[in-house]
Design an enzyme around this catalytic site. Structure first.
Site, PDB file in Angstrom:
ATOM      1  N   TYR A  93       0.820  -1.217   0.000  1.00 42.37           N
ATOM      2  CA  TYR A  93       0.000   0.000   0.000  1.00 42.37           C
ATOM      3  C   TYR A  93       0.856   1.270   0.000  1.00 42.37           C
ATOM      4  O   TYR A  93       0.460   2.293  -0.554  1.00 42.37           O
ATOM      5  CB  TYR A  93      -0.977  -0.002   1.180  1.00 42.37           C
ATOM      6  CG  TYR A  93      -2.168  -0.906   0.935  1.00 42.37           C
ATOM      7  CD1 TYR A  93      -3.126  -0.567  -0.020  1.00 42.37           C
ATOM      8  CD2 TYR A  93      -2.332  -2.088   1.638  1.00 42.37           C
ATOM      9  CE1 TYR A  93      -4.216  -1.393  -0.267  1.00 42.37           C
ATOM     10  CE2 TYR A  93      -3.414  -2.920   1.404  1.00 42.37           C
ATOM     11  CZ  TYR A  93      -4.361  -2.569   0.452  1.00 42.37           C
ATOM     12  OH  TYR A  93      -5.428  -3.379   0.210  1.00 42.37           O
ATOM     13  N   GLU A 187       6.400 -27.811  15.913  1.00 45.09           N
ATOM     14  CA  GLU A 187       5.556 -27.224  14.870  1.00 45.09           C
ATOM     15  C   GLU A 187       4.130 -26.959  15.343  1.00 45.09           C
ATOM     16  O   GLU A 187       3.370 -26.308  14.648  1.00 45.09           O
ATOM     17  CB  GLU A 187       5.531 -28.127  13.628  1.00 45.09           C
ATOM     18  CG  GLU A 187       4.963 -29.511  13.898  1.00 45.09           C
ATOM     19  CD  GLU A 187       4.663 -30.337  12.634  1.00 45.09           C
ATOM     20  OE1 GLU A 187       4.090 -29.782  11.691  1.00 45.09           O
ATOM     21  OE2 GLU A 187       4.974 -31.539  12.622  1.00 45.09           O
ATOM     22  N   ASP A 239       5.863 -33.913  13.679  1.00 46.59           N
ATOM     23  CA  ASP A 239       5.151 -35.146  13.377  1.00 46.59           C
ATOM     24  C   ASP A 239       6.029 -36.077  12.544  1.00 46.59           C
ATOM     25  O   ASP A 239       6.897 -35.621  11.798  1.00 46.59           O
ATOM     26  CB  ASP A 239       3.878 -34.843  12.567  1.00 46.59           C
ATOM     27  CG  ASP A 239       2.785 -34.232  13.417  1.00 46.59           C
ATOM     28  OD1 ASP A 239       2.858 -34.322  14.658  1.00 46.59           O
ATOM     29  OD2 ASP A 239       1.843 -33.657  12.830  1.00 46.59           O
TER      30      ASP A 239
END
Lengths: 357, 357
Positions: A93, A187, A239
């Site tokens: 912007y 995570e 994981d």
């Protein structure tokens, strides 16, 4: 920050000098493409090569990008003088003005301003943080460390159940007193809350940090600085799936997209504390296997081919995961007991030093 | 927490008593469907009606769900006794055991354990927080307030550039000293960083809180408690688009999915501090309009039909947005000057009390 201002001044001066000499003002822009990215075996980092191309002011194909790069340079100079920061969206912007006497905007899409920021990073070897342009804000931290930030003294061991909210930009944080011996990055915020409720950082004498998914740049710089400045080992807890392993690899080796600043972001000594396929067997987690979808399988195959996953240990690990035909989440450890991860899993992994490197 | 344990005991006892009397053990489960949700004009909240259905143990169609509900009740009781919390995902793994002597797991998909948690909420009027099952963790806070949490005294005005990381569960936080006169909640972390760098909370004597997108339950309870216990007005700062306005409406009136706990989450006195269509005109932001996609338009039409958006002011606002044919982001205010939102926009809005209610 004086450094960044100077570098911007040099850029401006060099353009003016070229013009004065009657040359076509130009900038050398390193090529940001896969063809110019390599894995540096010695440094253990994904690095940008030294191919570059010249961008000229008086060249119909170049002029718009040339203008965009100088426009962001001028705006960043304003930010540096004011001591203010903006997000990438906000930078868009700032640049969204119409060129006087025309109907043409300097930028129309954020992609253009993003590219201009990237170009500026490459032209003068800035990191985005030095340009006062912030990435995303996300993540929490707790543990045995006292920092100073914006004049405030903040003890990460005394912040209740929430912890310290990690800012998008962690360059100016001062480490005042570091009692922690290592850092665990995870995570998942829900795992962080699990470890925090169990006061793992107190019992194991460490720092725990999480975001949600990929680590933000603020988190990566924070981990890197703790590793550089205090030699704290960084352990990554993700994981047991290709996505988790990729998060680990980005933290450790850097990424293709940000190869130009691997030297500032990557942590070659970072190690995986889990969840490995061996853990899945050892802790009886096979029951909680979630079958791979096609997308998981192809991601696993991709990762297996990455140059930085070619070590014997990693190839064996990824082979095992392939045979396993499914993934196991950290959350599954709760099935063994709510505090199993804190009381058994992490202490055992640390004691046996069973890290993947 | 004693309260929740007692309620769970009552549930267990009532089932045992039914069995002793030779009745088919059963539970009354309120119906969670649009047909049982209404907008309460007086309370200005989305409320659940009182339709319910009976679930029996000895009924082939009911028994699995019956088992799942009692299984989660038993697991929650363990959590309450241990004083530990888990996420919904972790609750799923707690319930993932095989029924002895069979090959059948109590739950196979998280959807089943989620439903069991929801049922338990409905059966005894719990909130998930009382059951020690946490929602997502996200968000940052700063401002003129000192809290006590887990024994730590935390001054939100002395937390550097990051702020306090808001936990998923904010029930047990004590407010020790509240100097702030109001709270601004914003949907974007980048806007929060903008206001925080400008120390808006110090200049305007307030608290600033953000997440990323929809507010988490932890944030909603925090806002609600500040509103209830200290009568602090809550001002919502979102993008000028249907998605931002929906975030506002969920904070204010509650949502259909969580109609059963509107009385704990909704904040009927919350008001929109912007960005309104009037603001777009007044501050010359038309230039930064992003054309609506089909999906934005249909969302706007949906919202326009919601019972709780039927006031004259809101219908006019939504009509204007429709005519505007596009949305304007808060970030666009940066085009007026980096600190325009902090130095001009917010002070003017607060002074003129130009809130949408």
């Amino acid at each position: 920050m004086v450094k960044a201002k100077e570098k911007l001044n040099q850029l401006g001066k060099s353009l003016v000098e070229q013009a004065k000499k009657g040359e076509n003002p130009n900038m050398d822009i390193p090529i940001r493409a896969l063809s110019n990215v390599t894995y540096d075996q010695k440094k253990r980092m994904i690095m940008m090569g030294n191919k570059s191309s010249k961008r000229y002011l008086f060249n119909v194909a170049h002029i718009k990008k040339f203008l965009q790069t100088t426009e962001i340079a001028a705006n960043v100079q304003k930010l540096l003088v004011a001591g203010k920061h903006v997000s990438l969206r906000q930078a868009f912007y700032m640049m969204r003005r119409t060129i006087p006497g025309t109907q043409i905007d300097v930028v129309e899409e954020q992609e253009e301003s993003n590219k201009a920021v990237e170009d500026l990073e490459l032209v003068r070897g800035f990191s985005r943080e030095e340009l006062n342009i912030n990435a995303n804000k996300n993540g929490s931290a707790a543990g045995k460390i006292i920092i100073k930030d914006k004049g405030d003294i903040i003890d990460w061991s005394k912040l209740g159940s929430g912890g310290w909210a990690i800012p998008s930009n962690t360059e100016d944080i001062e480490f005042k007193k570091v009692d922690a011996k290592f850092v665990i990055y995870m995570e998942k915020a829900a795992i962080w809350e699990r470890l925090h409720e169990d006061r793992v950082w107190d019992k194991l004498n460490c720092i725990i940090i999480s975001s949600q998914g990929q680590a933000t740049r603020g988190i990566r710089r924070l981990l890197r600085r703790l590793n550089d400045e205090y030699k704290l080992p960084i352990y990554i807890l993700v994981d047991n799936d290709p996505w988790g392993y990729y998060i680990y690899s980005v933290l450790k080796y850097g990424s293709i997209a940000l190869a130009n600043i691997s030297e500032k972001l990557a942590i070659p000594s970072a190690r995986l504390i889990g969840l490995t396929c061996e853990d899945v067997n050892k802790y009886g987690l096979k029951k909680y296997l979630i079958k791979f979808q096609k997308v998981d399988e192809s991601r696993l195959n991709q990762i297996k081919n990455y140059e930085w996953f070619q070590s014997k240990d990693w190839q064996r690990e990824l082979k095992e995961m392939k045979d396993q035909k499914g993934k196991v989440e950290l959350d599954a450890l709760v099935a063994k007991g709510v505090t199993f991860i804190s009381d058994v899993y992490l202490p055992e992994k640390l004691k046996s030093k069973a890290f993947l490197d």
